[in-house]
Design an enzyme around this catalytic site. Structure first.
Site, mmCIF file in Angstrom:
data_model
loop_
_atom_site.group_PDB
_atom_site.id
_atom_site.type_symbol
_atom_site.label_atom_id
_atom_site.label_comp_id
_atom_site.label_asym_id
_atom_site.label_seq_id
_atom_site.Cartn_x
_atom_site.Cartn_y
_atom_site.Cartn_z
ATOM 1 N N LYS A 221 0.846 -1.198 0.000
ATOM 2 C CA LYS A 221 0.000 0.000 0.000
ATOM 3 C C LYS A 221 0.883 1.249 0.000
ATOM 4 O O LYS A 221 1.611 1.502 0.957
ATOM 5 C CB LYS A 221 -0.906 0.050 1.229
ATOM 6 N N GLU B 25 10.609 1.004 9.847
ATOM 7 C CA GLU B 25 11.551 2.081 9.539
ATOM 8 C C GLU B 25 10.806 3.378 9.853
ATOM 9 O O GLU B 25 9.920 3.785 9.105
ATOM 10 C CB GLU B 25 11.958 1.978 8.068
ATOM 11 N N CYS C 113 13.529 10.749 6.494
ATOM 12 C CA CYS C 113 13.596 10.248 7.870
ATOM 13 C C CYS C 113 15.001 10.410 8.455
ATOM 14 O O CYS C 113 15.159 10.624 9.644
ATOM 15 C CB CYS C 113 13.131 8.805 7.939
ATOM 16 N N GLU D 36 10.619 15.342 15.388
ATOM 17 C CA GLU D 36 10.828 15.261 13.939
ATOM 18 C C GLU D 36 9.873 16.223 13.244
ATOM 19 O O GLU D 36 8.662 16.164 13.439
ATOM 20 C CB GLU D 36 10.566 13.830 13.449
#
Ligand code: NDP
Length: 489
Positions: free
Chosen positions: A194, A268, A302, A399
């Site tokens: 997906k 991840e 990331c 983040e």
């Protein structure tokens, strides 16, 4: 020191003529179904959603939304293909299909890079030179391993896991699909993948390539939809492994959902990497590395070097050089080959980045932004840096996933190691120094899955990638990436 440093003059001499990539070669449909059992099918949900170009807010195509019955069909098709033939096929035969997919990605690389850019907002230079070549490289690399698993894992009797449910984010859509699909196929698994809601198009183009490559039906199924579609995959009893890339929050909820089941997982997740510049570093190269570390792909990375640590003795000089370099960045049409900074991927992500910029100002950090014209339509954020940042500031802890750099200083090596490791994340880090001994000292003490020395954001299919702590578990790339799709005895 600052009084002796002359700022560069920017008086319009940096302007380049537009150099737009053509779009007349694209073959895009108005509407995309779900790719199940080798065919594009209409969703049983009968629901569609638009995918838009974030640089001008125009709808590019309508995409199918998979609900429960659709997910069931996709998983069933993957299961039948796994049990029926794919897991039993001689490894070298599987490799031929994977090589074919790699070659076709290369052949269609121009079209794929333009689609990646219009669907996701990233500069064409990046999709053309990084995303698409790396996607092809991953298929080539894992095709090479498919018939050598016995040698890769001697006496461990490597066996595929079964059906892999793969959920990917919007920052590197085709590349993430390749990172997931290529090792899964090479090891004899079948797949339900997906893509993210805002960037489904290159995954659907990959489905066309897979169809054209004659991959047996059901080996790869690509279903589109929002997070709820992903959630249905996570909870599906006939999926044997979840491979997820995305936010730490969703990663944690997935881990709770699969706790107690037999599902394997690789996660991840997010990061807040330290990029560390020592006084003995080659400063001009370090400036390039810092710019690339945080502004590559609008900071939607990331492993972005979003926390910069500069040794105090070179602080003034380095900040001046950094600001000068920032002012030469070109923000604008992602299809222009001169563009450095493209559009922010979505309205939601732009709001989230702007929220952090406001927090940074309120917390007392000093802001500096690229002085540039912001296009009237689309989602844009000027590259931003904050000085006067402390460890407790939210912009140094959380983040942001945008072009926002939080800068701090340090005096000693031990101090910077402590500061760099003072984060819940552990995905990546960068070290800039002339001394090899310093590099080795830091690489062994920084809690990060990847540490780059005198470079940043370098990716290679042969090299494992992944994190510690809240950045996730498991590795993608290299031999480690194969292991994640195998049961070893
Ligand atoms: P998410 O983690 O929400 O999304 C990643 C993928 O997971 C998408 O395909 C998403 O679908 C899907 N998803 C969302 N909710 C669920 C769920 N409950 N179960 C299963 N799958 C789910 O990240 P976002 O894209 O929304 O970005 C938010 C933040 O995540 C960013 O600000 C950034 O901090 C981080 N991020 C980190 C990435 C990384 O590479 N480490 C990549 C992308 C984001 P859909 O997109 O359709 O909602």
């Amino acid at each position: 020191m600052s009084s002796t440093i002359q700022p560069l003059e920017f008086n319009g001499n940096w302007e380049l003529s537009p150099s737009l990539e053509s779009t007349d070669h694209l073959s895009l449909k108005n509407q995309y179904g779900l790719f199940i059992n080798g065919k594009f099918v209409k969703p049983l949900s009968k629901k569609l959603f638009p995918t838009i170009n974030p640089s001008n807010e125009a709808t590019i195509a309508m995409i199918a939304e998979a609900e429960e019955k659709d997910v069931n069909l996709a998983v069933k098709s993957a299961r039948v293909a796994y049990d029926g033939h794919w897991s039993k096929m001689p490894n070298k035969e599987r490799a031929k299909y994977i090589y074919r997919i790699a070659r076709m990605i290369q052949e269609k690389s121009k079209e794929l890079s333009v689609i990646e850019t219009i669907d996701g907002g990233k500069p064409i230079r990046e999709s053309r030179d990084i995303d698409i070549p790396l996607a092809a490289a991953h298929f080539y690399y894992y095709a090479g391993w498919a018939d050598k698993l016995k040698y890769a894992f001697p006496i461990a009797n490597p066996k595929p896991v079964g059906v892999a449910g793969q959920i990917i984010p919007w920052n590197f859509p085709l590349m993430m699909a390749a990172w997931k699909i290529a090792p899964a196929l090479a090891t004899g698994n079948t797949v339900v993948l997906k893509p993210a809601e805002s960037t489904s198009l290159t995954a659907l183009k990959l489905a066309e390539i897979i169809q054209e490559a004659d991959l047996p039906p059901g080996v790869v199924n690509i279903i589109t939809g929002p997070g709820t579609t992903g959630n249905l995959m996570v909870n599906h009893p006939k999926i044997d492994k979840i491979a997820f890339t995305g936010s730490t929050a969703v990663g944690k909820s997935i881990m709770k959902n699969i706790a107690g089941s037999n599902k394997k997982s690789t996660m991840e997740l997010g990061g807040k990497a330290a990029n560390i510049v020592f006084e003995d570093a080659p400063l001009d190269q370090a400036v390039e590395g810092v710019i690339n570390g945080i502004y590559f792909n609008q900071g939607h990375v990331c492993c972005a070097g979003s926390r910069l640590f500069i040794q105090e003795s070179i602080y003034d000089l380095f900040i001046r050089k950094l600001k000068d370099r920032m002012q030469s960045l070109i923000l604008g049409n992602p299809l222009d080959k001169n563009t450095d900074i493209g559009a922010i991927n979505s309205h939601n992500q732009l709001s989230s980045i702007n929220k952090y910029i406001d927090i940074g100002k309120k917390e007392g950090a000093e802001i500096f932004q690229l002085n540039c014209e912001i296009p009237s339509k689309g989602y844009w954020c000027a590259p931003t840096l904050f000085t006067n940042v402390s460890q407790s500031h939210a912009i140094a802890r959380e983040e942001i996933f945008g072009p926002v750099l939080a800068i701090q200083t340090f005096r000693t090596t031990n101090e910077v190691i402590n500061k760099a490791n003072n984060t819940p994340y552990g995905l990546s880090a960068g070290v800039w120094t002339d001394k090899g001994s310093k590099v080795f000292n830091l690489t062994s003490k920084l809690n990060a899955g990847v540490v780059w020395a005198n470079t940043y954001n370098k990716f290679d299919p042969t090299s494992p990638f992944g994190g510690y702590k809240e950045s996730g578990h498991g590795r993608e790339g290299g031999l480690h990436g194969l292991e994640a799709y195998l049961n070893l005895s």
